[in-house]
Design an enzyme around this catalytic site. Structure first.
Site, PDB file in Angstrom:
ATOM      1  N   HIS A   1       0.807  -1.217   0.000  1.00 53.14           N
ATOM      2  CA  HIS A   1       0.000   0.000   0.000  1.00 53.14           C
ATOM      3  C   HIS A   1       0.845   1.274   0.000  1.00 53.14           C
ATOM      4  O   HIS A   1       0.321   2.360  -0.216  1.00 53.14           O
ATOM      5  CB  HIS A   1      -1.001   0.003   1.158  1.00 53.14           C
ATOM      6  CG  HIS A   1      -0.411   0.116   2.518  1.00 53.14           C
ATOM      7  ND1 HIS A   1      -0.339  -0.929   3.403  1.00 53.14           N
ATOM      8  CD2 HIS A   1       0.130   1.169   3.173  1.00 53.14           C
ATOM      9  CE1 HIS A   1       0.198  -0.527   4.532  1.00 53.14           C
ATOM     10  NE2 HIS A   1       0.507   0.738   4.411  1.00 53.14           N
TER      11      HIS A   1
ATOM     12  N   ASP B   1      -0.376  -7.591   0.843  1.00 53.58           N
ATOM     13  CA  ASP B   1       0.079  -6.232   1.152  1.00 53.58           C
ATOM     14  C   ASP B   1       1.591  -6.164   1.322  1.00 53.58           C
ATOM     15  O   ASP B   1       2.105  -5.481   2.203  1.00 53.58           O
ATOM     16  CB  ASP B   1      -0.611  -5.686   2.397  1.00 53.58           C
ATOM     17  CG  ASP B   1      -0.410  -4.178   2.550  1.00 53.58           C
ATOM     18  OD1 ASP B   1      -0.190  -3.511   1.521  1.00 53.58           O
ATOM     19  OD2 ASP B   1      -0.472  -3.670   3.690  1.00 53.58           O
TER      20      ASP B   1
ATOM     21  N   SER C   1       4.496   1.952   8.411  1.00 55.00           N
ATOM     22  CA  SER C   1       4.190   0.863   7.485  1.00 55.00           C
ATOM     23  C   SER C   1       5.441   0.396   6.761  1.00 55.00           C
ATOM     24  O   SER C   1       6.206   1.194   6.233  1.00 55.00           O
ATOM     25  CB  SER C   1       3.161   1.305   6.440  1.00 55.00           C
ATOM     26  OG  SER C   1       1.861   1.115   6.902  1.00 55.00           O
TER      27      SER C   1
ATOM     28  N   GLY D   1     -10.681 -20.499 -11.273  1.00 47.15           N
ATOM     29  CA  GLY D   1     -11.335 -19.866 -12.418  1.00 47.15           C
ATOM     30  C   GLY D   1     -12.840 -19.754 -12.302  1.00 47.15           C
ATOM     31  O   GLY D   1     -13.555 -19.936 -13.292  1.00 47.15           O
TER      32      GLY D   1
END
Length: 434
Positions: A171, A214, A289, A344
């Protein structure tokens, strides 16, 4: 006297409890926020409603709805005792002597704690970097302007090899979740890295990003770096010493300390993705972060990524266990992406009420099947309901994906489906996700 003083204490406690009950009735608001901050050179607003990621200095926009407990009542034992005891002079002197000896015996030196913190900081700080990312901004307010409008975000990173590979949060690097009806961030136009005790700005290359976990890997063109020592996050224990190291609010090389509050704490982001994270009370703020959560040995046990914020909430930060990152960053370095097995299908979670209303069974309703996918080749059809995977009953797509992700590409994946009221077992061969 004793009874009067105790009555006063009880009355005080009752008043405090009543005050707390009034406060609790307001219902504090809580929010999981990513720890990354956006700064707008173009004066573009980056707030995303009430829920914001751990970001102000550098965390991004992973949002998680959390809950909060009420304020605990204050108990009598928190107050010093007020009982008066009649004593003779001799008894008083003996008691004073005994109390002094007891206090001396119970004194605990914090020098070891302090020395541990200093040693860990000295060891880990050279392995933590500051990251600054610049984005182009597309906005209705600047549609007719010729000048380039930019925005920036700041975060932290962990050096994982001496030749310049750095682990951080997706992010921070990927701006896809930072947008509104008034503006849209483009791809990152520049990624810069700042090393510990080094004023040089190093331009970084984005090696790969993975939105699902992330995580991201970037690289600078420099060798001889101090790679962080990685610990074993599976052995982390509640109550263990921990330190968070990063660049909160752009303040480089900042260190905070606390303990491990919980392990394998499950949190869910705004897109419904679930994470099992390490919880700590070491202070984590915007900009942390991508930084490191470390143990008393100076080993990285997690990548700081989220925090819980809201009225009356303190010391609730979360980190991705480092063991969960190793396969991810290895693939990002090798393939520039993470290769995952793929079924799928598009599916809908069938709750008991929804299933009953549509005369179906609880499970995952197959809404669509992609052409040439593993599901199509195994004859899974629209309208089927997947009720088991690998012999385990499932009710949601998250449960199905969790079991699927335990397999490798090319593995056989056994499913049980319900089709027109009849159960059928199907074995499909997992493909690589396109």
């Amino acid at each position: 006297m004793e009874n009067n003083e105790n009555n006063n204490l009880n009355q005080n406690n009752q008043n405090i409890n009543e005050s707390n009950n009034e406060k609790n009735s307001n219902g504090p608001q809580t929010t999981f926020t990513a720890i990354n901050s956006h700064k707008e050179k173009a004066k573009v607003g980056f707030a995303k409603g009430v829920l914001l990621p751990f970001c102000c200095g550098a965390l991004g926009t992973v949002l998680v709805v959390g809950t909060c407990f009420g304020v605990p009542q204050i108990k009598n034992k928190l107050f010093p005792t007020a009982t008066v005891i009649e004593q003779t002079k001799e008894n008083k002197e003996n008691n004073n002597s005994n109390e002094s000896t007891s206090i001396n015996n119970n004194l605990v030196s914090i020098s070891n704690y302090s020395e541990t913190g200093i040693s860990v900081a000295n060891k880990v700080l050279p392995s933590i970097v500051g990251i600054k990312v610049e984005y182009s901004v597309n906005s209705i307010f600047y549609h007719n302007l010729n000048s380039n409008q930019t925005a920036s975000a700041e975060g932290s990173g962990i050096i994982i090899s001496e030749d310049g590979y750095i682990l951080t949060n997706n992010h921070i690097i990927n701006s896809s979740s930072s947008s509104s009806s008034y503006y849209e961030l483009g791809k990152a136009t520049k990624v810069s890295v700042y090393l510990y005790n080094d004023t040089t700005e190093y331009e970084a290359q984005v090696i790969g990003t993975d939105e699902q976990t992330d995580l991201a890997v970037i690289k600078i063109n420099k060798t001889g770096l101090t790679a962080a020592e990685l610990g074993d996050s599976d052995s982390v224990q509640v109550g263990e010493f921990s330190m968070a190291i990063g660049n909160p609010l752009g303040l480089q090389s900042s260190v905070t300390a606390g303990m491990i509050s919980a392990v394998k704490r499950e949190v869910t982001d705004s897109d419904g993705k679930k994470y099992k994270l390490i919880q700590t009370d070491a202070a984590i703020n915007s900009g942390n972060s991508g930084g490191a959560l470390v143990n008393s040995k100076g080993q990285v046990i997690g990548v700081n990524t989220l925090k819980l914020s809201g009225t009356g909430i303190e010391g609730m930060g979360f980190a991705i266990p480092i063991n969960d990152t190793k396969e991810i960053y290895s693939q990002l370095i090798q393939y520039n992406k993470v290769k995952r097995p793929y079924i799928g299908i598009g599916g809908i979670d069938l709750t008991e009420d929804l299933a009953k209303a549509n005369n179906l069974v609880v499970g995952v309703y197959v809404q669509s099947v992609e052409d040439f996918s593993a599901a199509q080749k195994a004859d899974i059809r629209n309208g089927d309901v997947i009720i088991e995977a690998d012999g385990q009953k499932i009710q949601t797509m998250n449960e199905l994906n969790e079991l699927k992700n335990k397999h490798n590409i090319g593995d056989e994946f056994k499913l049980k489906i319900s089709r027109n009221g009849t159960e059928k077992e199907i074995a499909l061969t997992l493909q690589e996700k396109p």
